[in-house]
Design a protein around this motif. Structure first.
Motif, PDB file in Angstrom:
ATOM      1  N   SER A  76      33.818  33.138  39.712  1.00 40.15           N
ATOM      2  CA  SER A  76      33.330  31.882  39.401  1.00 40.15           C
ATOM      3  C   SER A  76      34.039  31.024  40.629  1.00 40.15           C
ATOM      4  O   SER A  76      33.645  29.884  41.051  1.00 40.15           O
ATOM      5  CB  SER A  76      33.832  30.996  38.204  1.00 40.15           C
ATOM      6  N   VAL A  77      34.948  31.592  41.627  1.00 39.98           N
ATOM      7  CA  VAL A  77      35.627  31.047  42.526  1.00 39.98           C
ATOM      8  C   VAL A  77      34.654  31.181  43.808  1.00 39.98           C
ATOM      9  O   VAL A  77      34.311  32.306  44.035  1.00 39.98           O
ATOM     10  CB  VAL A  77      36.862  31.984  42.835  1.00 39.98           C
ATOM     11  N   SER A  78      34.303  30.000  44.581  1.00 45.49           N
ATOM     12  CA  SER A  78      33.670  30.129  45.751  1.00 45.49           C
ATOM     13  C   SER A  78      34.388  30.977  46.566  1.00 45.49           C
ATOM     14  O   SER A  78      35.502  31.143  47.049  1.00 45.49           O
ATOM     15  CB  SER A  78      33.725  28.590  46.279  1.00 45.49           C
ATOM     16  N   GLY A  79      33.535  31.934  47.227  1.00 46.82           N
ATOM     17  CA  GLY A  79      33.555  32.978  48.305  1.00 46.82           C
ATOM     18  C   GLY A  79      34.294  34.251  47.846  1.00 46.82           C
ATOM     19  O   GLY A  79      34.425  35.118  48.422  1.00 46.82           O
ATOM     20  N   ILE A  80      34.293  34.329  46.426  1.00 42.96           N
ATOM     21  CA  ILE A  80      34.524  35.566  45.843  1.00 42.96           C
ATOM     22  C   ILE A  80      33.252  36.105  44.941  1.00 42.96           C
ATOM     23  O   ILE A  80      32.873  35.703  44.078  1.00 42.96           O
ATOM     24  CB  ILE A  80      35.561  35.849  44.698  1.00 42.96           C
ATOM     25  N   GLY A  81      32.624  37.320  45.428  1.00 44.50           N
ATOM     26  CA  GLY A  81      31.651  37.787  44.608  1.00 44.50           C
ATOM     27  C   GLY A  81      32.051  39.108  43.911  1.00 44.50           C
ATOM     28  O   GLY A  81      33.372  39.271  43.731  1.00 44.50           O
ATOM     29  N   PRO A  82      31.229  39.811  43.052  1.00 42.99           N
ATOM     30  CA  PRO A  82      31.756  40.935  42.425  1.00 42.99           C
ATOM     31  C   PRO A  82      32.631  41.815  42.834  1.00 42.99           C
ATOM     32  O   PRO A  82      33.553  42.403  42.413  1.00 42.99           O
ATOM     33  CB  PRO A  82      30.347  41.315  41.733  1.00 42.99           C
ATOM     34  N   ALA A  85      35.859  40.806  43.660  1.00 39.50           N
ATOM     35  CA  ALA A  85      36.629  40.534  42.092  1.00 39.50           C
ATOM     36  C   ALA A  85      37.167  42.090  41.941  1.00 39.50           C
ATOM     37  O   ALA A  85      38.318  42.364  41.468  1.00 39.50           O
ATOM     38  CB  ALA A  85      35.984  40.061  41.026  1.00 39.50           C
ATOM     39  N   LEU A  86      36.298  42.984  41.995  1.00 42.80           N
ATOM     40  CA  LEU A  86      36.734  44.366  41.688  1.00 42.80           C
ATOM     41  C   LEU A  86      37.633  44.925  42.591  1.00 42.80           C
ATOM     42  O   LEU A  86      38.668  45.586  42.214  1.00 42.80           O
ATOM     43  CB  LEU A  86      35.489  45.232  41.940  1.00 42.80           C
ATOM     44  N   ALA A  87      37.764  44.410  43.976  1.00 40.50           N
ATOM     45  CA  ALA A  87      38.850  44.887  44.810  1.00 40.50           C
ATOM     46  C   ALA A  87      40.271  44.637  44.337  1.00 40.50           C
ATOM     47  O   ALA A  87      41.217  44.997  44.363  1.00 40.50           O
ATOM     48  CB  ALA A  87      38.559  44.610  46.288  1.00 40.50           C
ATOM     49  N   ILE A  88      40.323  43.041  43.813  1.00 36.99           N
ATOM     50  CA  ILE A  88      41.440  42.533  43.411  1.00 36.99           C
ATOM     51  C   ILE A  88      41.781  43.203  42.319  1.00 36.99           C
ATOM     52  O   ILE A  88      43.099  43.678  42.020  1.00 36.99           O
ATOM     53  CB  ILE A  88      41.096  41.107  43.214  1.00 36.99           C
ATOM     54  N   LEU A  89      40.974  43.441  41.195  1.00 34.92           N
ATOM     55  CA  LEU A  89      41.255  44.119  39.983  1.00 34.92           C
ATOM     56  C   LEU A  89      41.752  45.501  40.146  1.00 34.92           C
ATOM     57  O   LEU A  89      42.474  46.099  39.141  1.00 34.92           O
ATOM     58  CB  LEU A  89      40.047  44.343  39.120  1.00 34.92           C
ATOM     59  N   GLY A  90      41.454  46.274  41.282  1.00 33.55           N
ATOM     60  CA  GLY A  90      41.811  47.669  41.418  1.00 33.55           C
ATOM     61  C   GLY A  90      43.297  47.731  41.398  1.00 33.55           C
ATOM     62  O   GLY A  90      43.661  48.941  41.505  1.00 33.55           O
ATOM     63  N   GLY A  91      44.139  46.903  42.127  1.00 37.07           N
ATOM     64  CA  GLY A  91      45.457  46.851  41.957  1.00 37.07           C
ATOM     65  C   GLY A  91      46.317  45.866  41.393  1.00 37.07           C
ATOM     66  O   GLY A  91      47.394  45.587  41.723  1.00 37.07           O
ATOM     67  N   VAL A  92      45.664  45.024  40.507  1.00 43.93           N
ATOM     68  CA  VAL A  92      46.237  43.795  39.858  1.00 43.93           C
ATOM     69  C   VAL A  92      47.029  44.022  38.795  1.00 43.93           C
ATOM     70  O   VAL A  92      46.629  45.088  37.728  1.00 43.93           O
ATOM     71  CB  VAL A  92      45.168  42.890  39.739  1.00 43.93           C
TER      72      VAL A  92
END
Length: 200
Positions: A76-82, A85-92
């Protein structure tokens, strides 16, 4: 909307898993497909987000509802697509990530793949105060810790993936410490691990 899929895990790929439900195989794109390695050919329940766009319908999958909830907020954040988001979740580490948003910690947020200063500020602007009701936030250290839960989990998942490729615990033991000192998602650590093993 498809909330979750429950069926037999039939395949694990670099970016996705396949789950068969009553003769239909669903391709589900995941942050870390190898977290499901131990459940191959067994019944799994994967929480899903059904993403519809003009040229495709895609299923994104998560091991728990917390990951799915964070994913939905990130896209939902402007500039972040799926993919971002997956790249962030990969190591969060989710509580640590939420804590960083609340502290407006740009430095921590920009440590994730694809997140620059502008995107980090947008994450803070759009999500600050919205996630604390869902997650219990923790205190993040100012400097990354190589033994943090997020790093340890990624290393463990990478080791399991390497074992699935035929490597033994004895072969993996010499490179474990090197992997713990590296940043990256599980997939990246698997590739780094393979590179280190080839040099042995």
């Amino acid at each position: 909307m498809i909330t979750y899929i429950k069926g037999e895990l039939t395949a694990i790929q670099d970016e996705a898993v396949a789950v068969e439900v009553q003769g239909i195989g669903y391709e589900i794109i995941c942050p870390n497909p190898f977290v499901f390695q131990s459940l191959l050919n067994q019944e799994v329940k994967i929480y899903t987000y059904h993403h519809v766009r003009e040229d495709a319908q895609l299923l994104y999958g998560f091991k728990n509802e917390d990951q799915k909830y964070l994913f939905k907020n990130l896209i939902s954040v402007s500039g972040i697509g799926p993919k971002g988001a997956l790249a962030i979740l990969g190591g969060v580490d989710i509580p640590e990530f939420v804590s960083a948003i609340e502290r407006e910690d740009d430095k921590f947020l920009t440590s994730f793949p694809g997140v620059g200063k502008k995107t980090a500020r947008q994450i803070i602007l759009d999500l600050k105060g919205k996630l604390t009701g869902m997650f219990t936030i923790g205190e993040a250290s100012e400097q990354p810790n190589v033994s943090s839960p997020a790093v340890s989990e990624s290393v463990d998942e990478a080791k399991e993936a390497l074992k699935a490729l035929g490597y033994t615990e004895k072969e993996l033991k010499p490179i474990t410490q090197q992997l713990q000192q590296m940043d990256g998602t599980t997939d990246e650590l698997v590739r780094k691990g393979l590179s280190l093993l080839m040099k042995k």
